[in-house]
Design a protein around this motif. Sequence first.
Motif, PDB file in Angstrom:
ATOM      1  N   LEU A  12       0.823  -1.209   0.000  1.00 53.07           N
ATOM      2  CA  LEU A  12       0.000   0.000   0.000  1.00 53.07           C
ATOM      3  C   LEU A  12       0.858   1.259   0.000  1.00 53.07           C
ATOM      4  O   LEU A  12       0.537   2.244  -0.684  1.00 53.07           O
ATOM      5  N   ALA A  13       1.956   1.232   0.750  1.00 54.03           N
ATOM      6  CA  ALA A  13       2.852   2.388   0.790  1.00 54.03           C
ATOM      7  C   ALA A  13       3.496   2.616  -0.578  1.00 54.03           C
ATOM      8  O   ALA A  13       3.606   3.757  -1.039  1.00 54.03           O
ATOM      9  N   SER A  20       1.472   9.316  -5.921  1.00 58.24           N
ATOM     10  CA  SER A  20       1.940  10.657  -5.576  1.00 58.24           C
ATOM     11  C   SER A  20       3.012  11.138  -6.540  1.00 58.24           C
ATOM     12  O   SER A  20       3.012  12.302  -6.962  1.00 58.24           O
ATOM     13  N   THR A  21       3.919  10.224  -6.925  1.00 59.96           N
ATOM     14  CA  THR A  21       5.012  10.599  -7.817  1.00 59.96           C
ATOM     15  C   THR A  21       4.520  10.917  -9.214  1.00 59.96           C
ATOM     16  O   THR A  21       4.927  11.905  -9.829  1.00 59.96           O
ATOM     17  N   VAL A  22       3.636  10.069  -9.731  1.00 65.34           N
ATOM     18  CA  VAL A  22       3.206  10.193 -11.127  1.00 65.34           C
ATOM     19  C   VAL A  22       2.104  11.228 -11.310  1.00 65.34           C
ATOM     20  O   VAL A  22       2.125  12.018 -12.262  1.00 65.34           O
ATOM     21  N   PHE A  23       1.154  11.260 -10.386  1.00 70.24           N
ATOM     22  CA  PHE A  23      -0.016  12.114 -10.587  1.00 70.24           C
ATOM     23  C   PHE A  23      -0.111  13.280  -9.600  1.00 70.24           C
ATOM     24  O   PHE A  23      -0.891  14.203  -9.816  1.00 70.24           O
ATOM     25  N   GLY A  24       0.668  13.238  -8.538  1.00 70.57           N
ATOM     26  CA  GLY A  24       0.582  14.285  -7.530  1.00 70.57           C
ATOM     27  C   GLY A  24       1.603  15.381  -7.751  1.00 70.57           C
ATOM     28  O   GLY A  24       2.262  15.459  -8.790  1.00 70.57           O
ATOM     29  N   ARG A  25       1.747  16.215  -6.763  1.00 67.03           N
ATOM     30  CA  ARG A  25       2.743  17.294  -6.783  1.00 67.03           C
ATOM     31  C   ARG A  25       3.458  17.249  -5.429  1.00 67.03           C
ATOM     32  O   ARG A  25       3.112  17.979  -4.497  1.00 67.03           O
ATOM     33  N   PRO A  26       4.448  16.341  -5.293  1.00 65.84           N
ATOM     34  CA  PRO A  26       5.135  16.168  -4.007  1.00 65.84           C
ATOM     35  C   PRO A  26       5.730  17.476  -3.498  1.00 65.84           C
ATOM     36  O   PRO A  26       6.178  18.319  -4.281  1.00 65.84           O
ATOM     37  N   ASP A  27       5.735  17.632  -2.188  1.00 69.17           N
ATOM     38  CA  ASP A  27       6.332  18.806  -1.558  1.00 69.17           C
ATOM     39  C   ASP A  27       7.796  18.531  -1.246  1.00 69.17           C
ATOM     40  O   ASP A  27       8.155  17.439  -0.794  1.00 69.17           O
ATOM     41  N   ALA A  88      15.467   8.051  -1.629  1.00 76.01           N
ATOM     42  CA  ALA A  88      14.205   8.326  -2.327  1.00 76.01           C
ATOM     43  C   ALA A  88      13.572   9.611  -1.804  1.00 76.01           C
ATOM     44  O   ALA A  88      13.016  10.401  -2.580  1.00 76.01           O
ATOM     45  N   ALA A  89      13.649   9.828  -0.489  1.00 74.25           N
ATOM     46  CA  ALA A  89      13.081  11.051   0.093  1.00 74.25           C
ATOM     47  C   ALA A  89      13.792  12.286  -0.438  1.00 74.25           C
ATOM     48  O   ALA A  89      13.168  13.317  -0.730  1.00 74.25           O
ATOM     49  N   GLU A  90      15.117  12.189  -0.591  1.00 75.43           N
ATOM     50  CA  GLU A  90      15.865  13.324  -1.125  1.00 75.43           C
ATOM     51  C   GLU A  90      15.553  13.530  -2.600  1.00 75.43           C
ATOM     52  O   GLU A  90      15.513  14.665  -3.089  1.00 75.43           O
ATOM     53  N   GLU A  91      15.303  12.425  -3.319  1.00 72.51           N
ATOM     54  CA  GLU A  91      14.920  12.539  -4.724  1.00 72.51           C
ATOM     55  C   GLU A  91      13.554  13.223  -4.859  1.00 72.51           C
ATOM     56  O   GLU A  91      13.258  13.818  -5.894  1.00 72.51           O
ATOM     57  N   THR A  92      12.720  13.130  -3.808  1.00 73.15           N
ATOM     58  CA  THR A  92      11.429  13.829  -3.832  1.00 73.15           C
ATOM     59  C   THR A  92      11.642  15.336  -3.927  1.00 73.15           C
ATOM     60  O   THR A  92      10.877  16.039  -4.597  1.00 73.15           O
TER      61      THR A  92
END
Length: 212
Positions: A12-13, A20-27, A88-92
């Motif tokens: 689920l995560a 979030s990555t493909v369709f959202g706008r991560p902060d 991955a968090a830093e890549e966000t």
Amino acid sequence: MDRALTPLDRVLADAQNALSTVFGRPDAGRANPAGDTADVVMEDDERRHAAGLMRINHVGEVCAQALYVGQAAVARDPRTREQLLAAAAEETDHLAWCADRLAELDSRPSLLNPVWYAGSYAIGVIAGLRGDGWNLGFVVETERQVEAHLHEHLEQLPAADLRSRAILETMKEDEARHADHAQAQGARVLPQPVPTIMAAASNLMKTIAYRI
């Protein structure tokens, strides 16, 4: 005390991360490196070229998210998993900065981002199943290749595009650090033809993402 995640929790995560990555706008967790750098008006062809380069970099960050999350899903050592998820968090941050710059350039992300994400996640899982040494080796090779193409983009950007330049310079530093950390943790050197295949796939992605 945090509870241990079940396999369903992880699925689920990972699904949430994909959406979030493909369709959202991560902060971003960090401030945009462009900061108060002036956004100079460029000629139309320069603006389109800068947007094409930043779209490639945005796709690269979509792929990085998918790769690291896929690798973390099957990592055997909790420390390796933590490092992958931290990267991955830093890549966000990179993803958010590239998205912001695309909007400033009146452009958009790649229409093929769902395809890029799915393919990269699958590659990440396959790499991770080989074991943590190979997992980390894949991180090193990926980051070195990304670092090289960021260097190329810094040379190809229009001279006036200082905002994109500031973003890419910070991204390049981050990618080098990710590779160094993975190397220090025991990454194995990937045998040929794996690096060559990775480079060929990257070049194909860059050619397509520049326009679509």
